[in-house]
Design an enzyme around this catalytic site. Sequence first.
Site, PDB file in Angstrom:
ATOM      1  N   CYS A  13     -23.089 -33.552  38.673  1.00 46.73           N
ATOM      2  CA  CYS A  13     -22.821 -32.421  37.961  1.00 46.73           C
ATOM      3  C   CYS A  13     -24.238 -31.672  38.049  1.00 46.73           C
ATOM      4  O   CYS A  13     -25.320 -32.046  38.647  1.00 46.73           O
ATOM      5  CB  CYS A  13     -22.838 -32.907  36.409  1.00 46.73           C
ATOM      6  SG  CYS A  13     -24.069 -33.735  35.875  1.00 46.73           S
ATOM      7  N   GLU A 124     -28.695 -40.629  25.718  1.00 40.33           N
ATOM      8  CA  GLU A 124     -28.575 -39.314  25.314  1.00 40.33           C
ATOM      9  C   GLU A 124     -28.879 -39.303  23.822  1.00 40.33           C
ATOM     10  O   GLU A 124     -29.445 -38.428  23.261  1.00 40.33           O
ATOM     11  CB  GLU A 124     -27.270 -38.493  25.742  1.00 40.33           C
ATOM     12  CG  GLU A 124     -27.334 -37.043  25.365  1.00 40.33           C
ATOM     13  CD  GLU A 124     -26.208 -36.570  25.746  1.00 40.33           C
ATOM     14  OE1 GLU A 124     -25.506 -36.558  26.978  1.00 40.33           O
ATOM     15  OE2 GLU A 124     -25.722 -35.602  25.012  1.00 40.33           O
ATOM     16  N   SER A 222     -17.821 -47.117  38.724  1.00 40.55           N
ATOM     17  CA  SER A 222     -18.105 -45.891  38.069  1.00 40.55           C
ATOM     18  C   SER A 222     -16.738 -45.349  37.269  1.00 40.55           C
ATOM     19  O   SER A 222     -15.781 -45.065  37.951  1.00 40.55           O
ATOM     20  CB  SER A 222     -18.686 -44.652  38.973  1.00 40.55           C
ATOM     21  OG  SER A 222     -18.151 -43.574  38.490  1.00 40.55           O
TER      22      SER A 222
HETATM   23 FE1  F3S Z   1     -24.594 -33.376  33.600  1.00 43.21          FE
HETATM   24 FE2  F3S Z   1     -26.058 -32.301  31.731  1.00 43.21          FE
HETATM   25 FE3  F3S Z   1     -23.391 -31.941  31.438  1.00 43.21          FE
HETATM   26  S1  F3S Z   1     -26.267 -34.074  32.816  1.00 43.21           S
HETATM   27  S2  F3S Z   1     -22.591 -33.937  32.515  1.00 43.21           S
HETATM   28  S3  F3S Z   1     -24.531 -31.173  33.024  1.00 43.21           S
HETATM   29  S4  F3S Z   1     -25.005 -32.269  30.149  1.00 43.21           S
END
Ligand code: F3S
Length: 655
Positions: A13, A124, A222
């Site tokens: 991501c 987080e 995963s």
């Molecule tokens: Fe990745 Fe940031 Fe979303 S780490 S899952 S883009 S909050």
Amino acid sequence: MIRIETAENAGFCFGVRRAVEIAEKAAEIHGKVFTLGELIHNEAAVEDLHKKGVCAVNSVDEAAGEVLIIRSHGVPKSEKEKANRLCKAVFDATCPYVAKIHGIVGGLSENGSVIVLGDENHPEVVGIMGNSSPKAFAAKSFEEVEDLFNSGAIGENDEVSLVVQTTFDRERFLDISQRIREKYPRVQIYSTICNATAERQESARELAGRAALMVVVGGKSSSNTKRLAEICREYTKTVFVTNAAQMPEQIAKNLPADCVVGITAGASTPGYIIKEVHQIMNEEIKTTNENEEDFASLLEQDQSFTRLYTGKRVKATIVSVSKKEAVVEVGAKQTGYIVREELTNDPNAEVEDIVKPGDVIDAVVIKVDDNVGTVALSKKRVDAALGLEKLQAVKDANETIEGKVAQVVKGGVIVIYENTRVFIPGSHTGIPRGGKLEDLVGKTVKFKIIEVSNERGGRVVGSIRQANKEVRDAAKAKFWETIEVGQKFEGEVRSIENYGVFVDIGAVDGLVHTADLTWNRVGHPKDIVKVGDKITVIVKSFDPEKKRVSLSAKDPEDNPWTKFVSEYKKGDVIKATIVSITEFGAFAQIIPGVDGLIHISQISTERVANIASVLTVGQEVDVKIIEIDEERERVSLSIRALSEDAEPAEEATEE
Ligand code: F3S
């Protein structure tokens, strides 16, 4: 021709890619850097980072004097301050989406409270809580949020805000936030979910829907990669590999001559592994294409048939139907068929209820099998695409629609609306918590559409509760427009209080005071009615502003005062029964519902100091009616007047 396509959102991501780039760049400059925890959960990638000088430590202390990278999850403020004190340099690779949440919670007033919806042990969430100005609490469910209010952890006057972990399940978040809005409207809710995971799944689904084969790349442990493989398998043949070395031999053999092979990858799969898989696949296909070239060119030359491939939309004519499937003609070499599950989303519907021979329907190819000469099609997937558009319009227009409840699923029920599955979360079914959702199956229900999305191949969420509320609100509005004093209702007793009973008269509950329950004397309302009793009531008064209605259960035709004034007059001597004694006199019942007062001065010709020594409750006495106040509906009685009436007569006899 076989083509390879990589899904649009495969692999890292944005936040993880950014963190890896920051770490690699820092390692290039400083030679060796440390990350606070593993940057990504992929063994090959971790090993590769290690070779580039990026190593992981478990605490800031372990990186004292070194260069430290804060990974995409972020860290508590105190941890960052400590890193700045102890480390040679600190690179903050906190994902901007997570940093945005830090900004929200850090900018709130210290006097309030923050709820972080997520897993309290997830780094987080720990980081978000550690950046909050007000006190912060983690919660995973609506019940845990309720506990915070009920236990007093969140003060009655606190300003309360709620943020949500970026990877929290969107469906659960929608449900929880809706319930919070209803029960705790003062909570300021910030929707901070990140779309990266949903988008990765969505592009995998889109590609799998068109592909003859999907290759999913990622760590076997995963969970997000496993989920990708599950999604792809729903649509087509899928292989799951960790890297290029695991690609099965002759993987392209038996693939249709003209098709798409798709590749997708989990969130922790680096781009170079995806590239290697792509390369291997390419080589395999080349070999297969060469071997099958002659056969393919023969097929190409045959123009009399429609060429089919996965994802192609066709007109299909129903040839025959059986319990399990419908056989269709699509103008191709292959025999087409649509199994019952691909005809409809309703698990209770029969094939013959849906189509009959001769019908022409829209369908989409989901699998071409040239070996056996068949093509599998789906009607419901075409319907679903059309259904989504239609339901979006229903949502936009805030319409109420009807559908049949097909089944109970995890967290709610499924309603079928014109062959589209609509999920109704348990909290939106109108069934109270703990009630049986199974009772709804088979019933036709009215509902609203509250969410339409293209996620997971199209997802629609509905609410029976909102439709019910609209009906109730309309009934209430009509009630307040038409209510009149004297209006009669058949109501049901809802609750009993010391001062009266609340009666459900349809749109609202009205109050019948104890004195208005019956014309007779009442000790406690429960002596007269019980909850659930049906009673006739009349509107005495109402207040539309305060939404209050005062009712009476006394029938005017049975008014005992009317009976009394028609039968009795001043001067009558009658029998009455003492019903209560007060300091200033005694009340005596003349007829049920009408009592008269014998004032203390009217009890005897002698002075009476203690009434109870002369009269007792239940005693029948002769009294004279000495006054009737029609306006105030009061009667004055006298025992003394009887003695006084008798005295002159005795004197006359003596003379
Ligand atoms: Fe990745 Fe940031 Fe979303 S780490 S899952 S883009 S909050």
